[in-house]
Write a protein that holds these residues in place. Structure first.
Motif, short mmCIF file in Angstrom:
data_model
loop_
_atom_site.label_atom_id
_atom_site.label_comp_id
_atom_site.label_asym_id
_atom_site.label_seq_id
_atom_site.Cartn_x
_atom_site.Cartn_y
_atom_site.Cartn_z
N VAL A 15 -5.90 -17.21 -2.51
CA VAL A 15 -4.66 -16.63 -2.68
C VAL A 15 -4.75 -15.51 -3.66
O VAL A 15 -4.24 -14.61 -3.41
CB VAL A 15 -3.66 -17.76 -3.25
N GLU A 16 -5.68 -15.69 -4.69
CA GLU A 16 -5.62 -14.76 -5.76
C GLU A 16 -6.31 -13.42 -5.15
O GLU A 16 -6.02 -12.19 -5.12
CB GLU A 16 -6.62 -14.94 -6.73
N ALA A 17 -7.25 -13.44 -4.15
CA ALA A 17 -7.88 -12.53 -3.50
C ALA A 17 -6.75 -11.67 -2.64
O ALA A 17 -6.70 -10.55 -2.62
CB ALA A 17 -9.19 -12.71 -2.76
N GLN A 18 -6.22 -12.58 -1.73
CA GLN A 18 -5.24 -12.00 -0.99
C GLN A 18 -4.06 -11.10 -1.59
O GLN A 18 -3.69 -10.18 -1.17
CB GLN A 18 -4.60 -13.04 -0.07
N ASN A 19 -3.51 -11.70 -2.72
CA ASN A 19 -2.52 -10.87 -3.49
C ASN A 19 -3.04 -9.64 -4.06
O ASN A 19 -2.33 -8.82 -4.08
CB ASN A 19 -2.00 -11.98 -4.54
N ALA A 20 -4.35 -9.77 -4.57
CA ALA A 20 -4.90 -8.29 -5.26
C ALA A 20 -4.87 -7.43 -4.12
O ALA A 20 -5.02 -6.24 -4.36
CB ALA A 20 -6.26 -8.90 -5.97
N PHE A 21 -5.57 -8.17 -2.93
CA PHE A 21 -5.75 -6.99 -1.87
C PHE A 21 -4.32 -6.37 -1.44
O PHE A 21 -4.46 -5.02 -1.15
CB PHE A 21 -6.25 -7.47 -0.64
N GLU A 22 -3.44 -7.10 -1.30
CA GLU A 22 -2.08 -6.59 -0.77
C GLU A 22 -1.67 -5.49 -1.94
O GLU A 22 -0.96 -4.49 -1.74
CB GLU A 22 -1.14 -7.78 -0.73
N ASP A 23 -1.99 -5.96 -3.19
CA ASP A 23 -1.76 -4.69 -4.29
C ASP A 23 -2.59 -3.54 -4.06
O ASP A 23 -1.96 -2.37 -4.23
CB ASP A 23 -1.99 -5.28 -5.86
N ALA A 24 -3.76 -3.67 -3.57
CA ALA A 24 -4.64 -2.46 -3.30
C ALA A 24 -3.85 -1.80 -1.93
O ALA A 24 -4.09 -0.55 -2.28
CB ALA A 24 -6.03 -2.91 -2.88
N VAL A 25 -3.62 -2.50 -1.09
CA VAL A 25 -2.84 -1.86 0.28
C VAL A 25 -1.56 -0.91 -0.42
O VAL A 25 -1.34 0.09 0.04
CB VAL A 25 -2.60 -2.72 1.25
N GLN A 33 -3.40 4.89 -8.81
CA GLN A 33 -4.60 4.60 -9.60
C GLN A 33 -4.99 3.16 -9.54
O GLN A 33 -6.09 2.98 -9.44
CB GLN A 33 -4.73 5.06 -10.80
N SER A 34 -4.16 2.28 -9.49
CA SER A 34 -4.24 0.93 -9.51
C SER A 34 -4.96 0.20 -8.37
O SER A 34 -5.57 -0.86 -8.22
CB SER A 34 -2.91 -0.07 -9.79
N ALA A 35 -5.09 1.12 -7.16
CA ALA A 35 -5.55 0.56 -6.10
C ALA A 35 -6.85 0.09 -6.27
O ALA A 35 -7.50 -0.81 -5.75
CB ALA A 35 -5.46 1.64 -5.03
N VAL A 36 -7.81 1.04 -7.05
CA VAL A 36 -9.34 0.57 -7.22
C VAL A 36 -9.43 -0.65 -7.88
O VAL A 36 -10.14 -1.50 -7.44
CB VAL A 36 -10.18 1.90 -7.98
N GLN A 37 -8.68 -0.78 -9.19
CA GLN A 37 -8.82 -2.16 -9.73
C GLN A 37 -8.41 -3.29 -8.83
O GLN A 37 -9.07 -4.22 -9.13
CB GLN A 37 -7.92 -1.94 -11.12
N SER A 38 -7.49 -3.23 -8.09
CA SER A 38 -6.82 -4.31 -7.48
C SER A 38 -7.73 -4.64 -6.37
O SER A 38 -8.04 -5.80 -6.13
CB SER A 38 -5.45 -3.94 -6.51
N LEU A 39 -8.52 -3.67 -5.79
CA LEU A 39 -9.67 -3.92 -4.85
C LEU A 39 -10.87 -4.64 -5.38
O LEU A 39 -11.36 -5.76 -5.03
CB LEU A 39 -10.04 -2.58 -4.07
#
Length: 442
Positions: A15-25, A33-39
């Motif tokens: 779940v943590e990975a998927q939430n962070a990936f959605e933040d990256a998208v 700029q937050s996309a890189v960190q979220s990825l």
């Protein structure tokens, strides 16, 4: 396996990975700029997150720098290992992986087709659509962008999180076809649904610029500044549009301030940032404005990039810098690299052969179209360079300027007529034609 908020079917159970990936998208969509960190967070939580590795690969590919070819290939290998770990992953992940492989191998066009075809039953799936849109943008494939976005709009559920971002892409594709009324409506709808849609804001600013609605364009960009100023380096590009509008007003001091504070506040070597800076300084020079030492930091980067013809659009802008500062040896070396690229294979080799080499010769002042037919051909295939109509206008103006220097008033008039199909009359094209007429009458 489940679909995420942006409709992508994922094999991760973290779940943590998927939430962070959605933040990256989301960061990708909103140019944050937050996309890189979220990825990075997504991959730390789930090292086998297939789509995250794919997105990392595309992030390197799309920067179009020779030194990022290895990281892009490494991301591809990591994605392949991740999908093997997940026993083949989902159908969505397999399509993304195949597209990344094609892009890493040098075929953006094949990658875009794979993404479009692979999601033909769900064209509004945001990530593959956005990547395809970006690849086609770099290829100058406006027809492909519009075909894809039209399919999306026909089946779009405007209650989904990505609806505004998708409509913003459609607005841009409409604008690139000169469908300005439709583009304006789509862009305004996109922003109403998603205020963070800077690409939609961008599409509307293009409409005002191409229509010659200078005051309206400035007002639009200033009123939306709160949204686009939060972007990554895309904010530099939005400021570039603002600078062009003030240049058309003749407010040169304001343009120079915008250049220093917003277009070029950092000495980055991202090709998009370089393109903003180069084309704005070139226009200022053509207008008779003394830009002082502003070419200097661009020259340092262009000299470092004189052996890099990964993306012809970028190489030609670097070449323009070297010509502007009188760096003949560096310009000759980069011209040779573009010629070498033209002898190779892949999308950019074709671009180099069709338009890169002749345009490089024109920019360098070492050659001119052999006849009117060659000039017509260059104008016709110019979209292959990639970017938007507004970005390619630099090359249109440079070609008109060169034709004027050769005393080819018919050629200048022809270029002007073609340009009028997309962009309203402005100061620069008028001054180029006027100076050509004066030379011929002297």
């Amino acid at each position: 396996m489940k679909r995420d908020a942006y409709e992508l079917l994922s094999s991760t159970a973290n779940v943590e990975a998927q939430n962070a990936f959605e933040d990256a998208v989301y960061g990708l969509a909103a140019h944050r700029q937050s996309a890189v960190q979220s990825l990075q967070v997504a991959l730390a939580a789930d090292p086998h997150h297939v789509a995250a590795h794919v997105l990392r690969g595309f992030a390197n590919v799309i920067q179009a720098r020779a030194e990022l070819a290895a990281p892009a290939a490494a991301a591809l290998c990591d994605a392949q290992a991740a999908i093997a770990h997940r026993s083949g992953g989902t159908c969505d992940e397999r399509v993304l992986l195949d597209a990344l492989k094609a892009a890493v191998e040098g075929s953006f066009s094949k990658a875009a087709v794979l993404l479009d075809d692979g999601f033909a039953d769900r064209p509004a799936t945001f990530l593959p659509f956005k990547i395809s849109h970006a690849l086609r943008f770099m290829l100058g494939d406006a027809a492909g962008m519009l075909a894809a976005s039209t399919r999306v709009v026909e089946r779009l559920d405007q209650t989904t999180p990505a609806a505004g971002f998708l409509l913003g892409c459609h607005a841009f594709a409409l604008e690139e076809h000169g469908l300005y009324d439709e583009a304006l409506l789509a862009g305004e709808r996109a922003i109403a649904l998603q205020p963070d849609d800077s690409w939609g804001l961008h599409a509307v600013s293009h409409v005002f610029e191409m229509r010659g609605q200078t005051n309206e364009g400035i007002e639009w960009l200033e009123n939306s500044r709160k949204a686009w100023s939060r972007c990554n380096n895309f904010s530099f590009h939005m400021a570039w549009h603002l600078g062009l509008l003030h240049l058309e007003r003749g407010d040169h001091e304001r343009v120079l301030r915008i250049y220093d504070e917003e277009v070029r506040p950092q000495q980055t070597d991202d090709f998009r940032d370089m393109a903003n800076a180069v084309s704005l300084l070139w226009r200022l020079n053509q207008t008779g404005v003394n830009v002082g030492s502003r070419w200097c930091d661009l020259a340092e980067i262009a000299l470092r990039r004189r052996t890099d013809a990964t993306l012809i659009f970028a190489a030609l802008h670097n070449l323009a810098v070297l010509v502007a500062i009188g760096e003949r040896a560096g310009a000759a070396e980069l011209l040779a690299q573009i010629e070498e690229k033209a002898a190779g294979s892949g999308d950019q080799a074709r671009v180099a052969a069709e338009i890169g080499v002749p345009m490089a010769s024109v920019l360098s002042g070492v050659g001119a179209p052999a006849d009117r037919r060659m000039l017509e051909h260059m104008v016709a295939v110019l979209p292959m360079i990639g970017g938007s109509n507004a970005q390619r206008d630099f090359f249109v103006l440079a070609l008109a300027k060169a034709a004027g220097n050769w005393g080819d008033i018919v050629g200048v008039s022809r270029i002007r007529r073609v340009r009028q199909n997309l962009k309203a009359e402005d100061r620069l094209i008028n001054s180029i034609e006027l100076s050509t007429n004066l030379k011929l009458s002297a």
